[in-house]
Structures are given as C-alpha cells and as structure tokens.
Design a protein around this motif. Structure first.
Motif, PDB file in Angstrom:
ATOM      1  N   THR A  90       4.326  -9.905  -5.773  1.00 16.31           N
ATOM      2  CA  THR A  90       3.962  -8.539  -5.920  1.00 16.31           C
ATOM      3  C   THR A  90       4.022  -7.266  -5.918  1.00 16.31           C
ATOM      4  O   THR A  90       3.134  -7.558  -7.676  1.00 16.31           O
ATOM      5  N   VAL A  91       2.670  -6.174  -5.592  1.00 14.25           N
ATOM      6  CA  VAL A  91       1.934  -5.626  -6.578  1.00 14.25           C
ATOM      7  C   VAL A  91       1.925  -4.423  -5.618  1.00 14.25           C
ATOM      8  O   VAL A  91       2.114  -4.230  -4.468  1.00 14.25           O
ATOM      9  N   GLY A  92       2.637  -3.357  -6.369  1.00  4.53           N
ATOM     10  CA  GLY A  92       2.132  -1.868  -5.396  1.00  4.53           C
ATOM     11  C   GLY A  92       1.583  -1.446  -5.787  1.00  4.53           C
ATOM     12  O   GLY A  92       1.363  -0.831  -7.157  1.00  4.53           O
TER      13      GLY A  92
ATOM     14  N   ASP B 299       0.747  -1.481  -0.695  1.00  7.47           N
ATOM     15  CA  ASP B 299      -0.067   0.039  -0.033  1.00  7.47           C
ATOM     16  C   ASP B 299       1.260   1.625  -0.427  1.00  7.47           C
ATOM     17  O   ASP B 299       1.925   1.663   0.632  1.00  7.47           O
ATOM     18  N   ALA B 300       0.249   2.111  -0.479  1.00 10.78           N
ATOM     19  CA  ALA B 300       1.156   3.883  -0.796  1.00 10.78           C
ATOM     20  C   ALA B 300       2.412   3.638  -1.007  1.00 10.78           C
ATOM     21  O   ALA B 300       3.277   4.093  -0.463  1.00 10.78           O
ATOM     22  N   ILE B 301       2.936   2.477  -1.560  1.00  6.49           N
ATOM     23  CA  ILE B 301       4.839   2.381  -1.585  1.00  6.49           C
ATOM     24  C   ILE B 301       5.089   3.447  -1.856  1.00  6.49           C
ATOM     25  O   ILE B 301       6.396   3.961  -1.942  1.00  6.49           O
ATOM     26  N   ALA B 302       4.368   3.991  -3.476  1.00  2.02           N
ATOM     27  CA  ALA B 302       4.962   5.552  -3.734  1.00  2.02           C
ATOM     28  C   ALA B 302       5.709   6.210  -2.929  1.00  2.02           C
ATOM     29  O   ALA B 302       6.322   7.398  -3.337  1.00  2.02           O
TER      30      ALA B 302
ATOM     31  N   LEU C 149       7.553   1.512 -15.567  1.00  2.00           N
ATOM     32  CA  LEU C 149       8.647   0.368 -15.673  1.00  2.00           C
ATOM     33  C   LEU C 149      10.080   0.168 -14.317  1.00  2.00           C
ATOM     34  O   LEU C 149      11.020  -0.325 -14.433  1.00  2.00           O
ATOM     35  N   CYS C 150      10.298   1.048 -14.156  1.00  5.07           N
ATOM     36  CA  CYS C 150      11.318   1.617 -13.149  1.00  5.07           C
ATOM     37  C   CYS C 150      10.992   0.748 -11.818  1.00  5.07           C
ATOM     38  O   CYS C 150      11.877   0.731 -11.434  1.00  5.07           O
ATOM     39  N   TYR C 151       9.423   0.394 -11.740  1.00 12.74           N
ATOM     40  CA  TYR C 151       9.177  -0.384 -10.455  1.00 12.74           C
ATOM     41  C   TYR C 151       8.941  -2.289 -11.242  1.00 12.74           C
ATOM     42  O   TYR C 151       9.663  -2.739 -10.548  1.00 12.74           O
TER      43      TYR C 151
END
Length: 563
Positions: free
Chosen positions: A253-255, A199-202, A266-268
C-alpha cells in the motif's frame, strides 16, 4: 534487515488512457496494457500500478468514480481486467490498483440519492451544509480553484468537494460509509489484486465544525490546507482499515499524502503503525514553485542544495523506521527530464542520471510510463489542445484576471499535468503506435525521435540503462537495504552519497548540471577496490583517479566499495 517483497520491487505506473489503444478509438485500454505485458516483463519491473479504470464520467480522468466495482467501458470489461491480472501473475508480476476513498463522482448512486432531499437515507454519505451570510458555509478553496462548496438548488444546501465540483467528498464520520468502503476493498482483494495506491487519503477527515481558515497572508488553498489534511483521526481510520481489511492479504500500500515532512510521515508508515507501507512525499515537487499548493504555476529555478536537504532528510529519518516511495514524475507532474534534467542537448545522459538517482535511494522506485525512454514535456500552442481540468481552470482564471496569455501558456508548458499524459510513444508510425485512430490528446511531436522501438534497438539507450539499474537492485541487497549517507553536502552541482550494508558500500555520484565539476573523494571512503557498476558515459577505469574526478555533463556513476 526486514525483507519485504514490496521493498525489493520496482513499480511501473500506467496511465491507462494514454498507454496503448487496442481498438482504434484513440483511448488507451486494458487490452492495450495486456498487449504490452512482455515489454514490461522485459524491462524488469515487478509491480504495475494502474491508474483508475473504474466506471467514471471522466471529469478528472477517472479519479471521479461512479462505480467502484465496475470497469469503464472505454477501458474494456471485467473479463479483460481478469485477463490482465492473470497475465501479470503468470509472469511473476503484481498489480496495484489506484483507489479513491476521499470522494466519488457526482454520478455515483450514493450521491444521486444523497442530493434527492435533505431526508435522503444517503444524505449523510457526503458533507452537506447550509450557506452562511448569503454565500458558502466557509472560506475553504478547492485544489482546482474556487470554493470547495457547490450550491445545490434542489435542496438549498451546499456540498463539499476538495477537487472538482463533480467529485463530492465522502463523509468518513458516517460508519455506513466506512463499512461499505471496507467491503469494496475486500472485494478487490478477493479478486486477487496485490495492493492499492490510495489517492488523496490524507484528506478523508475534515476539521470539526468546518471553521473558516485563518492566516490571510497565505494563498487560499494553502490557508485552508490544515483544515482538511493529515488530521489525527485519519490515522484511526487507516488503522481500522488495516486491521480489518488490508492485513488479511500480503499486499503493498502507498498513500498520497502531501504536506508532510518525514517525521509526520512516520505516523502513516512507521513499522509499528499498522497503516500504510509507504507514502508519496511532495516536498521535492514544490522546489520550482514560488509557494506550495496553488503556487505551483508561479515557477522559480529549483536549487540542488534544497533537493539534497529534502531527500536526505527523508532518507535518514525513515531508515530503520519506515519506508520511502521514490519518484520524480507521475500523472500529476511534469516530465522529469524536462523538469530536473535537460530535454534538449543532454536529454539522454540527464535522463539516465535521474534514473540512477531514483534507483539508488533507499525505498521503492517508481517509474512513470515513458520515463524509461526519456519522454519530455509537450508545448501545445493553444489552450484548445489541453484536456486537464486543473490546467483549463487555471487558464480561465488567469485570463479573467488580465494576465497576458503568453505568460499563462509558459507556466502551462512547464507545469501542466498534460505534460505526463500525452500518449506513450511506441514507434515511429502515425500517432506513435499508440492508436490507429485520433488520440484523445495529441501525441508529442518528438515521437519519431523518442520511442520504444528505437530505444530497444539501441544498446546505449535510456531504456537499456533502466533495465541494467533494475537488475542491479536484484543483484545487490545494498541497493535496497543499504543505509544512506550524504557526502559533499555543500557542493553546488554534484549530489553524492553512499549506501552501506554490512561489508558492501555503494558510492553514488551525480552531476545535475551541464558544467564539468570536480568530484573529490572524501577521506573516510576506501576506494582501493572500487568496482564501477554503472555509468551513463563510457569509462576507462584504468585511466581514472577516483580521488579527483572531473564529471561530464549530467554524468552518473555508481561504484561498489568493499568495507
């Protein structure tokens, strides 16, 4: 073709508090989920994503965690969790946890110690600053309205919270915080969980020096967004998490990473990045908002052309380089059939059409609980019936600004997060079979018409249509790995595309409206041996001309073409 189990899976999202109550207290729980594992297995999904069940005061329905390694008593015990995990694994299914690493609850022991004094050993676990010019340290605005800064009288400083004041942000610049979070993630992996939705990883990194946001013409939240979203150091921290923790197990995993286009994503998720397997993109979630961010309540009609452009961009940019997570609804968004379909006369065909859309794109499909039976938005008559903190804050703010209540409630009826949080509608009994007590939030009154028991008995139901779509993904690799190509790009009502893998090709045609537009087959496609795989209407293939086809309201068809 780089095969991965998480690419070939279908994920079912459970919002535990609203899924199934086993003890009559009106709150969904782990034993309720356990009681429905056979239902989920019969649906055909392989991965269950469970929203937060950790110990929490519940100011944001569990996204304010006070103990990462404990189960909130209203959901059950750790023994119940172990039984749930064992039950899933025994059925060949997997469990993905919802984990919040950006912030904790203000009742977490770290924060309680942090706020004791400026000299506390945990002070630097969070982001504390002195005020400026008699007010907050900067002008950033919270997602839940108001400043991101909360004044703490005891220590005469402010702490930062991007969400509720009960959700103080962790300081990822502190290595002790990072190490303890790593250890916690390892603990869950050892228990046997199969993945995480972060959650809210960005937002785990904030701009150096925490400067004021500029661009005064933008809404406050959007203006400050670039100060705490998708900053470069986020990737360093995620790569460290991947190398030291996540890569030690075969998980998915999913962000949650809003504010990105596919190139930035793509950076993630790039195959060479060592960060995440996929992210949730939000561009299509802002199609009906006057502006992104806090403008979600200012609703405008969405346009099919814009949906095509957004989804096609993600499909083409990520192909062969990363992976998509495809969804139309979750616990933070309105019901998809009410938002992108027609939840009255054409509820059934439009729900099936939207399901076809999500399951025929390249990427992992996500089903939100109740989507498989076509659950709709709810329109509670009073603000007292709502529970979502974001909705209640919006209502209060708008009333204080003098906005007419009927205008406020119209926006809430369309966009409140509580639309997706009303209890799962299991049958026609009282409280829709969700609980024998009083539910924490009212059941949608249409449960006598829309419920699982009725859907299971009707072979033409939305539920059985989902089962068929999921089976087709298992049967044909082209559903999973085929390359997407948009056709009829400028058609105002039809969304058409192909998916191609070696000698197999899917032709997908979707009518997003209630009119009956003409589908004309592009010359480059060979429909000589076309085989209809699924449609949401009865089709007499012998009497139809695929080259020119009049689509019925919200009609969906998927054909298999031979190359």
């Amino acid at each position: 073709m780089n095969r991965k189990w998480w690419k070939e899976s279908v994920v079912y999202q459970i919002y535990p508090i609203s899924f199934k109550d086993s003890n009559g207290d009106g709150i969904g729980d782990l034993r309720g989920i356990i009681s429905k594992l056979d239902y989920l297995q019969d649906l055909g999904v392989e991965v269950i994503w469970v929203c937060p069940i950790y110990k929490s005061p519940g100011h944001d329905n569990g996204y304010d965690i006070s103990d990462y390694c404990g189960i909130k008593s209203q959901f059950g015990t750790m023994e119940d969790f172990d039984e749930l995990l064992e039950g899933l694994h025994a059925r060949g299914m997997k469990l993905m946890m919802d984990l919040v690493l950006n912030h904790t609850s203000d009742e977490h022991p770290w924060f309680l110690e942090s706020r004791q004094s400026r000299d506390s050993s945990k002070r630097d676990y969070y982001i504390w600053r002195k005020g400026k010019n008699g007010g907050p340290p900067n002008n950033w605005e919270s997602y839940f309205s108001g400043s991101v800064w909360e004044y703490d009288e005891q220590t005469d400083e402010y702490y930062l919270h991007l969400y509720s004041k009960h959700q103080p942000d962790l300081n990822w610049e502190n290595q002790a915080v990072v190490d303890q979070l790593h250890d916690m993630v390892k603990w869950w992996l050892v228990k046997g969980v199969d993945g995480f939705r972060f959650d809210a990883i960005a937002h785990i990194v904030k701009a150096e020096g925490l400067p004021d946001a500029q661009n005064p013409h933008l809404t406050p939240t959007v203006r400050a967004y670039e100060m705490f979203s998708n900053l470069d150091h986020v990737h360093t921290l995620l790569q460290d998490l991947y190398d030291n923790v996540l890569n030690t197990h075969d998980i998915m995993t999913v962000g949650e990473t809003s504010g990105l286009g596919p190139e930035e994503a793509l950076c993630y998720v790039g195959d060479d990045r060592r960060e995440l397997h996929m992210t949730f993109q939000f561009e299509h979630m802002f199609l009906d908002a006057a502006s992104s961010g806090s403008g979600k309540w200012d609703i405008v009609p969405w346009k099919l052309q814009e949906l095509k452009e957004i989804m096609s961009n993600w499909q083409t940019v990520l192909h062969g380089r990363g992976w998509n997570a495809n969804y139309l609804c979750n616990h933070d968004q309105p019901r998809s059939v009410s938002r992108f379909g027609n939840d009255t006369r054409y509820r059934v065909p439009s729900a099936k059409m939207l399901a076809t859309f999500i399951h025929t794109l390249e990427g992992t499909p996500y089903i939100y609980q109740g989507e498989e039976i076509g659950m709709t938005n709810v329109a509670f008559p009073s603000i007292d019936d709502y529970r979502d903190v974001e909705t209640l804050n919006y209502y209060t703010e708008q009333i204080q600004s003098g906005v007419p209540e009927n205008k406020i409630m119209r926006s809430i009826h369309l966009k409140s997060r509580d639309n997706a949080r009303t209890p799962m509608q299991w049958d026609m009994s009282e409280q829709a079979g969700f609980t024998t007590g009083a539910p924490w939030i009212q059941v949608n009154s249409n449960y006598t018409e829309i419920n699982v028991a009725s859907a299971q008995q009707d072979p033409d139901s939305i539920y059985h249509y989902y089962r068929k779509l999921i089976q087709l993904r298992k049967q044909y690799d082209v559903f999973v790995y085929g390359e997407y190509k948009l056709i009829m790009p400028s058609h105002p009502e039809i969304y058409g595309y192909t998916r191609t893998l070696v000698d197999q090709q899917l032709l997908v045609m979707l009518n997003f409206f209630e009119r009956e537009p003409l589908f004309e087959l592009p010359e480059e496609l060979n429909a000589h041996q076309a085989k209809l795989l699924i449609s949401n209407y009865e089709v007499d293939e012998g009497k139809e001309n695929l080259h020119q086809l009049r689509l019925r309201p919200y009609e969906a068809r998927v054909y298999l073409l031979q190359q």
